[in-house]
Design a protein around this motif. Sequence first.
Motif, short mmCIF file in Angstrom:
data_model
loop_
_atom_site.label_atom_id
_atom_site.label_comp_id
_atom_site.label_asym_id
_atom_site.label_seq_id
_atom_site.Cartn_x
_atom_site.Cartn_y
_atom_site.Cartn_z
N LEU A 299 0.69 -1.33 0.05
CA LEU A 299 0.02 0.13 0.13
C LEU A 299 0.84 1.14 0.08
CD1 LEU A 299 -2.98 0.96 0.14
CD2 LEU A 299 -2.68 1.34 2.61
N LEU A 300 1.97 1.24 0.83
CA LEU A 300 2.85 2.69 0.94
C LEU A 300 3.37 2.73 -0.44
CD1 LEU A 300 4.60 1.90 4.34
CD2 LEU A 300 2.91 3.85 3.76
N SER A 301 3.96 1.55 -1.01
CA SER A 301 4.59 1.79 -2.53
C SER A 301 3.46 2.35 -3.54
CB SER A 301 4.81 0.33 -2.91
OG SER A 301 6.10 -0.13 -2.20
N ARG A 302 2.15 1.92 -3.28
CA ARG A 302 1.17 2.51 -4.17
C ARG A 302 0.70 3.96 -3.99
NH1 ARG A 302 -3.39 -0.69 -6.33
NH2 ARG A 302 -2.86 0.34 -8.14
N ILE A 303 0.83 4.27 -2.74
CA ILE A 303 0.69 5.68 -2.34
C ILE A 303 1.71 6.51 -2.92
CG2 ILE A 303 0.56 7.24 -0.44
CD1 ILE A 303 -0.87 5.05 1.21
N ARG A 304 2.84 5.99 -2.94
CA ARG A 304 4.13 6.91 -3.50
C ARG A 304 4.09 7.01 -4.65
NH1 ARG A 304 7.47 3.65 1.09
NH2 ARG A 304 6.94 5.03 2.95
N ASP A 305 3.47 5.91 -5.60
CA ASP A 305 3.70 6.00 -7.05
C ASP A 305 2.44 5.25 -7.50
OD1 ASP A 305 4.28 5.78 -9.77
OD2 ASP A 305 6.06 4.51 -9.37
N GLU A 306 1.60 5.99 -7.97
CA GLU A 306 0.31 5.67 -8.47
C GLU A 306 0.48 4.61 -9.75
OE1 GLU A 306 -1.06 9.16 -11.48
OE2 GLU A 306 -2.02 8.86 -9.34
N ASN A 307 1.63 4.77 -10.29
CA ASN A 307 1.86 3.66 -11.51
C ASN A 307 2.44 2.39 -11.27
OD1 ASN A 307 1.09 5.69 -13.26
ND2 ASN A 307 3.10 6.84 -13.17
N GLU A 308 2.59 2.36 -9.64
CA GLU A 308 3.04 1.12 -9.27
C GLU A 308 2.23 -0.27 -9.67
OE1 GLU A 308 5.85 -1.19 -6.72
OE2 GLU A 308 5.66 0.83 -7.38
N PRO A 309 2.92 -1.24 -10.22
CA PRO A 309 1.92 -2.13 -10.74
C PRO A 309 1.17 -3.16 -9.74
CG PRO A 309 4.17 -3.02 -11.06
CD PRO A 309 4.18 -1.52 -10.50
N VAL A 310 -0.01 -3.86 -10.14
CA VAL A 310 -0.77 -4.62 -9.21
C VAL A 310 0.40 -5.62 -8.63
CG1 VAL A 310 -2.68 -6.54 -8.92
CG2 VAL A 310 -2.98 -4.25 -10.13
N SER A 311 0.23 -5.99 -7.28
CA SER A 311 1.01 -6.79 -6.74
C SER A 311 0.26 -8.13 -5.88
CB SER A 311 2.00 -6.26 -5.50
OG SER A 311 2.82 -5.25 -6.12
N GLU A 312 0.68 -9.35 -6.18
CA GLU A 312 0.04 -10.48 -5.79
C GLU A 312 1.09 -11.11 -4.74
OE1 GLU A 312 -1.46 -12.53 -8.85
OE2 GLU A 312 -2.87 -11.27 -9.70
N VAL A 313 0.93 -11.27 -3.74
CA VAL A 313 2.05 -12.05 -2.75
C VAL A 313 1.10 -13.11 -1.87
CG1 VAL A 313 3.13 -11.65 -0.64
CG2 VAL A 313 3.18 -9.79 -2.49
N ARG A 314 1.61 -14.08 -1.97
CA ARG A 314 1.38 -15.30 -1.26
C ARG A 314 2.13 -15.64 -0.14
NH1 ARG A 314 0.13 -20.09 -5.09
NH2 ARG A 314 2.52 -20.34 -5.00
N TYR A 315 1.53 -15.55 0.97
CA TYR A 315 2.15 -15.68 2.28
C TYR A 315 2.53 -17.00 2.76
CZ TYR A 315 -2.11 -15.19 4.75
OH TYR A 315 -3.42 -15.26 5.32
N GLU A 316 3.54 -17.52 3.43
CA GLU A 316 3.84 -18.79 3.67
C GLU A 316 3.13 -19.66 4.99
OE1 GLU A 316 7.86 -18.56 4.73
OE2 GLU A 316 8.61 -18.10 3.10
N TYR A 317 3.07 -20.85 4.90
CA TYR A 317 2.43 -21.79 5.98
C TYR A 317 3.46 -22.87 6.26
CZ TYR A 317 1.57 -25.06 2.16
OH TYR A 317 1.52 -26.26 1.13
N GLN A 318 2.87 -23.50 7.52
CA GLN A 318 3.66 -24.77 7.83
C GLN A 318 2.48 -25.68 8.59
OE1 GLN A 318 5.27 -21.91 9.75
NE2 GLN A 318 6.20 -21.46 7.71
N VAL A 319 2.65 -26.73 8.13
CA VAL A 319 1.78 -27.74 8.89
C VAL A 319 2.35 -28.13 10.39
CG1 VAL A 319 0.76 -30.12 8.98
CG2 VAL A 319 0.80 -28.60 6.92
N ARG A 320 1.65 -27.89 11.29
CA ARG A 320 1.94 -28.26 12.92
C ARG A 320 1.41 -29.45 13.36
NH1 ARG A 320 4.09 -23.11 14.71
NH2 ARG A 320 5.49 -22.50 12.89
N VAL A 321 2.01 -30.58 13.44
CA VAL A 321 1.35 -31.93 13.73
C VAL A 321 1.69 -31.99 15.30
CG1 VAL A 321 1.44 -34.41 13.84
CG2 VAL A 321 1.68 -33.06 11.55
N ARG A 322 0.42 -31.93 16.15
CA ARG A 322 0.62 -32.22 17.56
C ARG A 322 -0.29 -33.42 17.88
NH1 ARG A 322 -0.56 -25.84 17.32
NH2 ARG A 322 1.35 -24.87 16.99
#
Length: 329
Positions: A299-322
């Motif tokens: 969001l900060l990048s897009r506020i500073r530059d309205e020409n900033e391209p669309v960003s798609e970020v996939r965040y990580e996961y881990q299976v926790r076996v308990r």
Amino acid sequence: MTINEIAKMAGVSRATVSRYLHDGYVSDEKRAAIAAVIESTGYKPSVSAQLLRSRHTNFIGVIIPKLNSDSISRMADGISRTLASEGYQLLLACTENDEKKELEYLSLFQENNVDGIILFGTIFTAAHRKLLSGLLVPVVILSQYEKGFSCVYSDDYQAALELGRCIAPTAGETAVISVTPSDEAVGKKRLKGFTDAFRESDIEIKKDHIAISGFTAQSGEDAARELLSRHPGIDTLLCVTDTIASGAYRAIRNAGLTIPDDIQISGFGDSTVSTVLYPALTTVHLCFEQAGESAAHILLSRIRDENEPVSEVRYEYQVRVRGSIRSRA
């Protein structure tokens, strides 16, 4: 009429239309094309929208579906830390899981001159897409993938598939407590990941073994109690959130059953409750703080530059076996 529609009709980008509307540089040829479309359609940008791009307020609108959520609070922490370090303040709006309120707050934030918006996505309708496309402030969608918009999301299908593969080898009669399929990430992708994983082990999760719950522990308890009363042979219960699973624990114990010997159970999200439960809940850890930080940086990048391209970020996961699932023999 939105600026996206103006851009399409004029054969230019959305950013070019935005620059035109706010007296930025646009080539003579493109300026003439945009002016012709605006004249023919009678489009008039709102006064508040014009003011919005002419000055910064250092306020960011954040729209969340509920307050009492471990995952939401962890993402909000990531957002808050990142924005505060850059001199921005949060305006928080809670929709109480009402998608219509999301639309209201999106409009309200723009009209009140925030510099940008972070929307915790739940259910996306045609009305959402139309309103989001017409916003003159940058927006980032968090927790849901929506094509064409900057978004930060998890691979809920793959995470559920991996979790299901850990549990299926020790499973027999299996049930799932899910949420409304209108929720793309939680209600649809997690359920599909579970069912596909079990199908790989030749275990079919029957439709009448899938209960639709709310997001609360009480809803999870009610759904588990109903499933157990209708299908007393269930020995594996998959829940699409940790909160739902915590309610299911109560229903299982109230039925005189033990975890994991009689019924093994899993959740999703690795919330604080997952380690407080006994035995500790098998779940998927999602990097929520990292997701919030990523959304804020985009969001900060897009506020500073309205020409900033669309960003798609996939965040990580881990299976926790308990301890809530049975060990393989």
